[in-house]
Scaffold this motif. Structure first.
Motif, PDB file in Angstrom:
ATOM      1  N   LEU A  50     -13.706   1.957  -1.364  1.00 57.94           N
ATOM      2  CA  LEU A  50     -13.106   3.007  -0.750  1.00 57.94           C
ATOM      3  C   LEU A  50     -11.795   2.483  -0.030  1.00 57.94           C
ATOM      4  CD1 LEU A  50     -15.719   5.768   0.698  1.00 57.94           C
ATOM      5  CD2 LEU A  50     -14.257   5.785  -1.648  1.00 57.94           C
ATOM      6  N   LYS A  51     -11.930   1.563   0.928  1.00 55.12           N
ATOM      7  CA  LYS A  51     -10.892   0.786   1.527  1.00 55.12           C
ATOM      8  C   LYS A  51      -9.642   0.167   0.308  1.00 55.12           C
ATOM      9  CE  LYS A  51     -11.557  -2.796   4.019  1.00 55.12           C
ATOM     10  NZ  LYS A  51     -11.903  -3.908   4.792  1.00 55.12           N
ATOM     11  N   LEU A  52     -10.399  -0.545  -0.510  1.00 62.01           N
ATOM     12  CA  LEU A  52      -9.572  -1.277  -1.525  1.00 62.01           C
ATOM     13  C   LEU A  52      -8.782  -0.173  -2.333  1.00 62.01           C
ATOM     14  CD1 LEU A  52     -11.885  -4.181  -2.639  1.00 62.01           C
ATOM     15  CD2 LEU A  52      -9.693  -4.187  -1.195  1.00 62.01           C
ATOM     16  N   VAL A  53      -9.437   1.010  -2.696  1.00 60.91           N
ATOM     17  CA  VAL A  53      -8.812   2.082  -3.417  1.00 60.91           C
ATOM     18  C   VAL A  53      -7.678   2.967  -2.601  1.00 60.91           C
ATOM     19  CG1 VAL A  53      -9.129   4.422  -4.273  1.00 60.91           C
ATOM     20  CG2 VAL A  53     -10.932   2.712  -5.058  1.00 60.91           C
ATOM     21  N   SER A  54      -7.878   2.989  -1.496  1.00 61.21           N
ATOM     22  CA  SER A  54      -6.769   3.095  -0.542  1.00 61.21           C
ATOM     23  C   SER A  54      -5.597   2.278  -0.665  1.00 61.21           C
ATOM     24  CB  SER A  54      -7.251   3.618   0.863  1.00 61.21           C
ATOM     25  OG  SER A  54      -8.188   4.581   1.017  1.00 61.21           O
ATOM     26  N   TYR A  55      -5.856   0.914  -0.465  1.00 63.61           N
ATOM     27  CA  TYR A  55      -4.927  -0.153  -0.384  1.00 63.61           C
ATOM     28  C   TYR A  55      -4.150   0.206  -1.821  1.00 63.61           C
ATOM     29  CZ  TYR A  55      -7.168  -2.196   3.515  1.00 63.61           C
ATOM     30  OH  TYR A  55      -7.602  -2.552   4.785  1.00 63.61           O
ATOM     31  N   HIS A  56      -4.997   0.282  -3.051  1.00 66.40           N
ATOM     32  CA  HIS A  56      -4.464   0.422  -4.123  1.00 66.40           C
ATOM     33  C   HIS A  56      -3.470   1.297  -4.230  1.00 66.40           C
ATOM     34  CE1 HIS A  56      -4.266  -0.206  -8.790  1.00 66.40           C
ATOM     35  NE2 HIS A  56      -4.560   1.157  -8.753  1.00 66.40           N
ATOM     36  N   GLN A 121      -7.034  13.562  -2.233  1.00 66.93           N
ATOM     37  CA  GLN A 121      -5.635  13.631  -1.931  1.00 66.93           C
ATOM     38  C   GLN A 121      -5.404  12.103  -1.389  1.00 66.93           C
ATOM     39  OE1 GLN A 121      -4.729  15.817   1.640  1.00 66.93           O
ATOM     40  NE2 GLN A 121      -2.776  16.377   0.873  1.00 66.93           N
ATOM     41  N   VAL A 122      -4.042  12.015  -1.921  1.00 69.23           N
ATOM     42  CA  VAL A 122      -3.495  10.515  -1.655  1.00 69.23           C
ATOM     43  C   VAL A 122      -3.072  10.668  -0.132  1.00 69.23           C
ATOM     44  CG1 VAL A 122      -1.624   8.947  -2.074  1.00 69.23           C
ATOM     45  CG2 VAL A 122      -2.966   9.999  -4.142  1.00 69.23           C
ATOM     46  N   VAL A 123      -3.246   9.999   0.807  1.00 64.64           N
ATOM     47  CA  VAL A 123      -2.888   9.970   2.151  1.00 64.64           C
ATOM     48  C   VAL A 123      -2.300   8.595   2.467  1.00 64.64           C
ATOM     49  CG1 VAL A 123      -3.456  10.366   4.599  1.00 64.64           C
ATOM     50  CG2 VAL A 123      -4.710  11.667   2.801  1.00 64.64           C
ATOM     51  N   TYR A 124      -0.875   8.437   2.215  1.00 63.32           N
ATOM     52  CA  TYR A 124      -0.377   7.173   2.365  1.00 63.32           C
ATOM     53  C   TYR A 124      -0.454   6.694   3.869  1.00 63.32           C
ATOM     54  CZ  TYR A 124       3.066   3.773   1.736  1.00 63.32           C
ATOM     55  OH  TYR A 124       3.844   2.585   1.574  1.00 63.32           O
ATOM     56  N   LEU A 125      -0.828   5.437   3.819  1.00 60.88           N
ATOM     57  CA  LEU A 125      -1.160   4.673   4.901  1.00 60.88           C
ATOM     58  C   LEU A 125      -2.071   5.359   5.845  1.00 60.88           C
ATOM     59  CD1 LEU A 125       2.570   3.141   5.678  1.00 60.88           C
ATOM     60  CD2 LEU A 125       0.552   2.015   4.476  1.00 60.88           C
ATOM     61  N   GLY A 126      -2.902   6.144   5.251  1.00 57.16           N
ATOM     62  CA  GLY A 126      -3.903   7.109   6.217  1.00 57.16           C
ATOM     63  C   GLY A 126      -3.373   7.928   7.086  1.00 57.16           C
ATOM     64  N   LEU A 127      -2.048   8.160   6.889  1.00 55.82           N
ATOM     65  CA  LEU A 127      -1.202   8.905   7.905  1.00 55.82           C
ATOM     66  C   LEU A 127      -0.588  10.011   7.420  1.00 55.82           C
ATOM     67  CD1 LEU A 127       0.411   5.935   9.917  1.00 55.82           C
ATOM     68  CD2 LEU A 127      -1.455   7.235  10.625  1.00 55.82           C
ATOM     69  N   LEU A 128       0.063   9.811   6.141  1.00 58.79           N
ATOM     70  CA  LEU A 128       0.980  10.944   5.638  1.00 58.79           C
ATOM     71  C   LEU A 128       0.311  11.664   4.260  1.00 58.79           C
ATOM     72  CD1 LEU A 128       3.689  12.384   5.351  1.00 58.79           C
ATOM     73  CD2 LEU A 128       4.428  10.287   4.039  1.00 58.79           C
TER      74      LEU A 128
END
Length: 187
Positions: A50-56, A121-128
């Protein structure tokens, strides 16, 4: 106009600093996103995945923005003329560049659509939080992940062709094709 001679300014053989910086920045971000995507595809579901998917995903959003900026720059700043080469090579170069631009837009958009259709949902940098582009739809999500992956592999093949052509021009033809993107002239 060239004030001294009253003639138009000489056209540079090289890209501007901005074009070079955008080229190499986009290339680096795409290479990193592709590598993470490869790693993620082989991992079982886990917090690490999940962390790597977020980075991707976080890399895909800047790719869209940088490619849009790069396209605008390219439209407003004429690239240097290609060195003399056979017509088929000129056609291949233009086709390859057009295909790469299309893929640089399509791949992150397909990924974003996949996330939306998957219900994540895509949450850019975990913030937006970015808007979902489509409603949750499992069948659509399955199609979109295949499209995203297939386009990424196509990009890799086109990139290999692009790099091979640049190396061929540099070492065999001994022309300025590669140097045009390595030289940091003023904007």
């Amino acid at each position: 106009m060239n004030a001294a001679a009253g003639a138009p300014p000489l056209e540079s053989k090289h890209y501007t600093r901005t074009a070079v910086a955008l080229h190499w920045t986009v290339a680096g971000v795409i290479a990193t996103a592709f590598t993470i995507g490869l790693i993620v595809s082989d991992l079982p579901f886990s917090p690490q995945k999940l962390k790597l998917v977020s980075y991707h995903k976080w890399l895909g959003i800047p790719v869209l923005a940088l490619v849009a900026l790069r396209a605008l720059w390219r439209l407003s700043h004429r690239p240097p003329a290609l060195p003399p080469m056979p017509a088929w090579q000129t056609f291949a170069a233009k086709l390859t560049h057009g295909l790469m631009y299309a893929l640089m837009f399509a791949i992150p958009l397909a990924g974003w659509l996949f996330s939306s259709a998957s219900g994540y949902q895509v949450v850019y940098l975990g913030l937006l939080p970015l808007p979902d582009l489509v409603h949750k739809n499992k069948v659509l999500a399955e199609a979109l992940i295949d499209i995203h992956s297939s386009l990424a592999w196509l990009m890799l093949y086109v990139l290999i062709l692009h790099v091979a052509a640049a190396i061929k021009h540099h070492f065999l033809d001994r022309d300025d094709t590669l140097r045009r993107m390595l030289h940091w002239r003023a904007s």
